[in-house]
Design an enzyme around this catalytic site. Structure first.
Site, PDB file in Angstrom:
ATOM      1  N   PHE A 387       0.802  -1.236   0.000  1.00  0.00           N
ATOM      2  CA  PHE A 387       0.000   0.000   0.000  1.00  0.00           C
ATOM      3  C   PHE A 387       0.828   1.276   0.000  1.00  0.00           C
ATOM      4  O   PHE A 387       0.291   2.336  -0.280  1.00  0.00           O
ATOM      5  CB  PHE A 387      -1.127  -0.037   1.036  1.00  0.00           C
ATOM      6  CG  PHE A 387      -0.781   0.018   2.493  1.00  0.00           C
ATOM      7  CD1 PHE A 387      -0.230   1.153   3.053  1.00  0.00           C
ATOM      8  CD2 PHE A 387      -1.096  -1.048   3.326  1.00  0.00           C
ATOM      9  CE1 PHE A 387       0.039   1.209   4.403  1.00  0.00           C
ATOM     10  CE2 PHE A 387      -0.833  -0.999   4.680  1.00  0.00           C
ATOM     11  CZ  PHE A 387      -0.249   0.140   5.222  1.00  0.00           C
ATOM     12  N   HIS A 388       2.137   1.147   0.247  1.00  0.00           N
ATOM     13  CA  HIS A 388       2.932   2.360   0.036  1.00  0.00           C
ATOM     14  C   HIS A 388       3.218   2.580  -1.446  1.00  0.00           C
ATOM     15  O   HIS A 388       3.578   3.684  -1.852  1.00  0.00           O
ATOM     16  CB  HIS A 388       4.212   2.339   0.870  1.00  0.00           C
ATOM     17  CG  HIS A 388       3.940   2.675   2.315  1.00  0.00           C
ATOM     18  ND1 HIS A 388       3.526   1.749   3.224  1.00  0.00           N
ATOM     19  CD2 HIS A 388       3.970   3.867   2.970  1.00  0.00           C
ATOM     20  CE1 HIS A 388       3.315   2.330   4.400  1.00  0.00           C
ATOM     21  NE2 HIS A 388       3.572   3.625   4.266  1.00  0.00           N
ATOM     22  N   ARG A 449       3.557  -7.093  10.047  1.00  0.00           N
ATOM     23  CA  ARG A 449       3.226  -5.671   9.971  1.00  0.00           C
ATOM     24  C   ARG A 449       2.754  -5.227  11.354  1.00  0.00           C
ATOM     25  O   ARG A 449       2.525  -6.061  12.231  1.00  0.00           O
ATOM     26  CB  ARG A 449       2.135  -5.411   8.908  1.00  0.00           C
ATOM     27  CG  ARG A 449       0.777  -5.966   9.266  1.00  0.00           C
ATOM     28  CD  ARG A 449      -0.293  -5.747   8.195  1.00  0.00           C
ATOM     29  NE  ARG A 449      -0.748  -4.365   8.124  1.00  0.00           N
ATOM     30  CZ  ARG A 449      -1.907  -3.979   7.599  1.00  0.00           C
ATOM     31  NH1 ARG A 449      -2.746  -4.885   7.095  1.00  0.00           N
ATOM     32  NH2 ARG A 449      -2.258  -2.724   7.544  1.00  0.00           N
TER      33      ARG A 449
END
Ligand code: HAS
Ligand code: CU
Length: 559
Positions: A387-388, A449
């Protein structure tokens, strides 16, 4: 171009488009609030990236009580405040310009102030340590009511903006009977139509379940139902983040490149496909959740591959538009056009680099979506790697690229530090590739994460290099954003005054049909009905079999 005054409005361009200065100021403040939030969020991002290399700088933050407090601020200010604020401002402008008429002034102000109140409330809860629940706020983690109320207000602000766009569109329709909706306005309104439907899940979750629960009016919350409502909105939200960038890639980047929008009808089809397919896909975030029938998860997996298709069309259309520009500038051969693009324009460089990163972001998304492969990557560092490259670059770097023309336009100033701006886009590009390489490879090795690695009592040798790459890449991205903020401040405070002229949107190569069945594209009612039907197919079987809520968890918080 001279600025003439007409009815209290400033007329900036030959088309006669007039935006009252109060509306321009509101749009300007949306953009400033968005980037202000980003400026705060990335400081925490920097600390979190270093965490993966075992470096702890959390003690540098006065009053910070935990890693999760910083991570919540990072997620909410970037993913909810930057995106909502910037989009409200940017698409208000594109709709007004597309329709060639101003918006409803008081509604625009109401939307801005609602957003600001939402930022203050949720910001207070997070900064005071009363809402360290991350941007997904899954129960049984419980936050202070101000957090939920603040988030609800952020959503209400997008609804007010949306009402404004539909109000303007209906006025325009009355004034222009039988005409096709101008493309720029069409794609902007379609984005909000999608989000209006998508946001209902999170609205029910927050207002119906979590807020009363945090106020003590409900004894407990149902984690599975809450997560389902969250992801009902939560996958579609990624397209609410992405579509403003697509508006720019379709309608503005071709102009920066010297090309044209490839096709008007194809662009409309893309946005309508996003409207119809963005929402019935939420279970791909819940493949690992018990209690949801496998068949339902599989249905969402298939639909997820459906919503990949409009991005494929986008890749094709945008490359075609860029190629047109590059060839017009003398580019030859298969790839020569790419190098002839006006790379000295920071709006172009930032957005084309964002597109290149999005190719990797998209591929990793397809891997996530693959029903069983998801088990390898779920809840690992791979996911922030993904998602970055999507929201963190395709969206954020595009917003920065847009800001390089938008902020000068909104503030009637010339851009200061153009070369620094170009360098900034490249630095971000390199930074995110190093960062994502770290996260992706670490994730494949099981690196988790959302974990305070500094204090973790377990680790694998293979996480070491991954952690260092994450930290180095994150540091480079952070430095890049500092440059961006510097260029923006220099422009706003010390840019030379100028008449802004028109906003730089492109013509189309293939225009809209004025008659025939294609006109149905413009009837949003039909497409909203199709969308609702798909939502019912995708969610009703689960909800009917599951409701009423079964799992009551009393909740806990870490403050
Ligand atoms: Fe995702 C998790 C699947 C796109 C954001 N995603 C996340 C999370 C976030 C996020 C924030 O199926 C984590 C949420 C959390 O906290 O738990 N995602 C997908 C799929 C796509 C996708 C299939 N994601 C996005 C976008 C995001 C975003 C866009 C933000 C804006 N994602 C998932 C799944 C998960 C997930 C699962 C859950 C994982 C788990 O287990 O938790 C697709 O939409 C991607 C399609 C896009 C493409 C790329 C097309 C390329 C284009 C650029 C063209 C290039 C040019 C260059 C023009 C296929 C359009 C020109 C030059 C040349 C010379 C070539
Ligand atoms: Cu998703």
């Amino acid at each position: 171009m001279s600025a003439a005054r007409a009815n209290g409005s400033i007329v900036h361009d030959p088309s006669g488009f007039a935006l009252p200065s109060s509306q321009r100021a509101a749009i300007r403040w949306f953009v400033y609030v968005g980037f202000g939030a980003m400026g705060i969020a990335v400081i925490h991002g920097f600390a979190q990236a270093l965490n993966y290399a075992g470096i702890n700088i959390l003690t540098w933050f006065p009053g910070l009580q935990s890693y999760y407090q910083g991570l919540t601020i990072h997620g909410v200010f970037n993913a909810l405040v930057l995106t909502f604020a910037f989009t409200n401002g940017f698409l208000a402008l594109t709709t007004a310009r597309g329709l060639g008429r101003p918006l409803h002034g008081p509604l625009l102000q109401a939307s801005l102030w609602t957003l600001i109140l939402g930022v203050l409330l949720s910001g207070w809860a997070m900064f005071s340590g009363r809402a360290s629940v991350l941007f997904t706020f899954y129960p049984p983690l419980q936050a202070h009511p101000a957090y939920y109320l603040g988030l609800a207000l952020l959503v209400v602000s997008t609804w007010l903006l949306s009402i404004n766009l539909f109000w303007s569109l209906s006025r325009w329709r009355r004034e222009n009977p039988g005409q096709r909706i101008p493309l720029l306005a069409f794609i902007s309104v379609a984005t909000y139509a999608m989000w209006d439907l998508a946001s209902l899940g999170i609205a029910v979750e927050v207002v119906g379940l979590l807020l009363p629960w945090s106020l003590g009016w409900l004894d407990g919350a149902d984690p599975l139902l809450s997560r389902t409502l969250f992801w009902f909105s939560g996958h579609a939200i990624v397209y609410f983040w992405l579509l403003p960038a697509y508006v720019s890639w379709y309608a503005f980047v071709p102009r920066h490149a010297g090309g044209k929008i490839f096709s008007d009808p194809l662009t409309r089809v893309v946005f309508l496909l996003f409207l119809a397919l963005s929402i019935p896909t939420g279970f791909h975030h819940q493949y690992a959740d018990p209690g949801i029938p496998e068949a339902m998860k599989f249905t969402h997996a298939i639909l997820t591959f459906g919503v990949f298709y409009p991005s494929l069309i986008t890749a094709f259309s945008v490359i075609a538009a860029l190629e047109m520009g590059g060839r017009a500038r003398g580019g030859r051969g298969l790839t020569g056009w790419f190098f002839k693009l006006p790379w000295g324009d920071p709006s172009l460089s930032a957005q084309v680099l964002a597109m290149l990163v999005f190719v990797l972001g998209g591929i990793t998304g397809l891997i996530n979506a693959s029903f069983n492969v998801n088990q390898v990557v779920h809840n690992t560092a791979w996911i922030p790697g993904h998602f970055h490259m999507t929201v963190g670059t395709a969206v954020a770097l595009s917003f920065m690229g847009i800001a390089y023309w938008l902020v000068p336009w909104l503030s009637s100033r010339e851009l200061r530090g153009r070369r620094i701006a170009v360098a900034q886009s490249w630095i971000y590009f390199v930074g995110v590739l190093v960062f994502a390489r770290g996260m992706i490879s670490g994730g494949l090795e099981g690196m988790p994460r959302r974990t305070f690695m500094v204090a973790a009592t377990y680790s694998k040798p293979s996480w070491e290099l991954a952690g260092v790459l994450t930290a180095v890449g994150g540091t480079i991205m952070f430095l890049s954003v500092i440059l961006f903020v510097g260029v923006m401040l220099a422009t706003i405070l010390a840019g030379r005054r100028r008449d802004p002229g028109d906003i730089p949107f492109a013509d189309t190569l293939v225009g809209p049909a004025v008659s025939g069945w294609e006109r149905h594209f413009d009837r949003f009612g039909i497409w909203v009905a199709v969308t609702i039907l798909l939502i019912v197919i995708a969610y009703a079987p689960f909800l009917v079999s599951y409701l009423p809520p079964k799992l009551w968890s009393s909740g806990f918080s870490i403050y």
